[in-house]
Design an enzyme around this catalytic site. Structure first.
Site, PDB file in Angstrom:
ATOM      1  N   ASP A  54       0.854  -1.181   0.000  1.00 35.64           N
ATOM      2  CA  ASP A  54       0.000   0.000   0.000  1.00 35.64           C
ATOM      3  C   ASP A  54       0.893   1.235   0.000  1.00 35.64           C
ATOM      4  O   ASP A  54       1.778   1.379   0.851  1.00 35.64           O
ATOM      5  CB  ASP A  54      -0.905  -0.014   1.239  1.00 35.64           C
ATOM      6  CG  ASP A  54      -2.029   0.992   1.139  1.00 35.64           C
ATOM      7  OD1 ASP A  54      -2.235   1.553   0.048  1.00 35.64           O
ATOM      8  OD2 ASP A  54      -2.709   1.212   2.154  1.00 35.64           O
ATOM      9  N   ASP A  73      -3.670   2.618  -5.481  1.00 38.06           N
ATOM     10  CA  ASP A  73      -2.434   2.621  -4.694  1.00 38.06           C
ATOM     11  C   ASP A  73      -2.279   1.394  -3.794  1.00 38.06           C
ATOM     12  O   ASP A  73      -1.505   1.419  -2.835  1.00 38.06           O
ATOM     13  CB  ASP A  73      -2.375   3.888  -3.832  1.00 38.06           C
ATOM     14  CG  ASP A  73      -3.559   4.017  -2.887  1.00 38.06           C
ATOM     15  OD1 ASP A  73      -4.486   3.193  -2.973  1.00 38.06           O
ATOM     16  OD2 ASP A  73      -3.555   4.947  -2.054  1.00 38.06           O
ATOM     17  N   GLU A  74      -2.980   0.315  -4.121  1.00 36.10           N
ATOM     18  CA  GLU A  74      -3.005  -0.847  -3.229  1.00 36.10           C
ATOM     19  C   GLU A  74      -2.949  -2.135  -4.054  1.00 36.10           C
ATOM     20  O   GLU A  74      -3.663  -2.267  -5.049  1.00 36.10           O
ATOM     21  CB  GLU A  74      -4.279  -0.812  -2.387  1.00 36.10           C
ATOM     22  CG  GLU A  74      -4.403  -1.914  -1.374  1.00 36.10           C
ATOM     23  CD  GLU A  74      -5.705  -1.816  -0.601  1.00 36.10           C
ATOM     24  OE1 GLU A  74      -5.856  -2.553   0.384  1.00 36.10           O
ATOM     25  OE2 GLU A  74      -6.588  -1.018  -1.000  1.00 36.10           O
TER      26      GLU A  74
END
EC number: 2.7.7.7
Length: 379
Positions: free
Chosen positions: A9, A103-104
């Site tokens: 993350d 973003d993960e």
């Protein structure tokens, strides 16, 4: 074969990108989000969080809590570019990658222990991402997705943490119950009233009690509290599309009919995405004219599942595409380029009231059926 799942993350991703563009922001409290009175915070730096600021908070309140914060409106094209950089690195190196959001990421490294050692290999991959993008990233490794995601949260910011096989319950036990993905504020309040404020309380409860109280969600909570999660890592490349199209009984140039049709399709598909906890990054409009010539046009958008964003994009595409001014035989809408996610705040226009409205409408549709509520423009 033992499972080894990595969760990665990006730390305050939007803020990190802004700091790469403007080094003077390093060390300062930074807010990313819309600049209107009704805007919300899309991302905030850890310096701002020390003042009680958090994502999805009204921007006006965030400014009162942290008056010295620097505000950036945000540039989703730039964020998408950096997200793609990270995605390309992970897909090139890891055997199985799921892009859960912009973003993960989840990586399935099962079977790699015999060759490299999953922990050492993951650390090297994390260093590579940091070195080649300049972004900060946190990482967790465990036997499943739930524990890995929680592990990453404990490792933040800019850290890495491993939970070994058989250590899942012990690791989770002392944490607050709302650390479990899927437990929102209301569910957490109910758990606290039951005396189950921490995960070790949940571990001691009977699954029958959880099911009687929360239905199927109770079994899910109980399983995750005990470190159990068999959900697979879904390869990013396998994400597909959803679409709707119609061939009119009579060819038409009636803009009212064409607009209603497109808005109706977006309404259906948007609800379908949100029900499946997915966001789309690409909208496509297709037109077939009376002479059977077919044309399509698409637009990349910030990942979203909100009707406001999707309707606006679809209608704009239609206006650009419909340039022959002749009878239309077919019109279609397609969403593609999916990532997982229940709802992503729009950087520029979403307000807390709008977020609550979407959630309320979807709740009614899920309970009574999607046909119960429709936009007036579709009628």
């Amino acid at each position: 074969m033992e499972r080894n799942i990595v969760h990665m993350d990006m730390d305050t991703f939007f803020v990190s990108v802004e700091r790469l563009r403007d080094r003077s922001l390093i060390g300062k409290p930074v807010l990313v989000g819309g600049n209107s009175d009704r805007a919300v915070v899309a991302s905030c730096s850890y310096e701002a969080r020390q003042f009680g600021v958090h994502s999805a908070m009204p921007m006006r309140l965030a400014q009162r809590l942290c008056p010295d914060a620097v505000i950036r409106k945000g540039d989703y094209d730039e964020y998408s570019k950096y997200s793609k950089l990270v995605t390309d690195i992970l897909i090139e190196k890891a055997p199985l990658v799921e892009k859960a959001s912009i973003d993960e990421f989840y990586l399935d490294l099962s079977g790699m222990d015999r060759f490299f050692g999953c922990w050492k290999w993951s650390l090297e991959l994390r260093k590579k991402v940091i070195r080649e993008t300049g972004l900060s990233i946190s990482m967790g490794l465990s036997p499943n997705k739930t524990v890995s995601k929680i592990t990453t949260g404990q490792a933040k910011p800019a850290g890495s943490l491993e939970v070994g096989h058989g250590m899942e319950r012990a690791f989770l036990a002392p944490l607050p119950a709302n650390k479990i993905p899927g437990i929102g504020p209301e569910t957490y309040k109910m758990l606290c009233k039951m005396g189950a404020s921490h995960i070790y309380h949940l571990q001691a409860l009977q699954p029958e009690l959880m099911e009687a109280t929360f239905g199927k969600a109770g079994i899910m909570i109980y399983s995750k509290a005990n470190g159990l999660d068999e959900s697979p890592v879904i390869p990013y490349q396998e994400q597909k599309s959803v679409s709707r199209s119609i061939t009119f009984e009579r060819d038409t140039t009636d803009m009212n009919i064409l607009h209603k049709t497109i808005i109706g399709f977006v309404d259906e598909l948007g609800f379908e995405l949100r029900s499946q906890q997915r966001l789309t990054g690409c909208v496509t409009i297709t037109i077939r004219y009376a002479d059977w010539n077919t044309y399509s046009r698409q637009s990349q958008i910030p990942y979203s599942s909100t009707d406001d964003v999707l309707v606006k994009t679809a209608l704009q595409l239609f206006e650009k595409l419909y340039d022959r001014r002749m009878l239309v035989r077919l019109v279609g809408v397609k969403f593609s380029d999916f990532v997982s996610g229940s709802y992503q705040i729009d950087l520029f226009s979403d307000s807390v009231g709008k977020i609550n409205l979407y959630q309320a409408i979807d709740g009614i549709k899920k309970r009574f059926g999607p046909e119960l509520l429709k936009k007036a423009a579709c009628l």
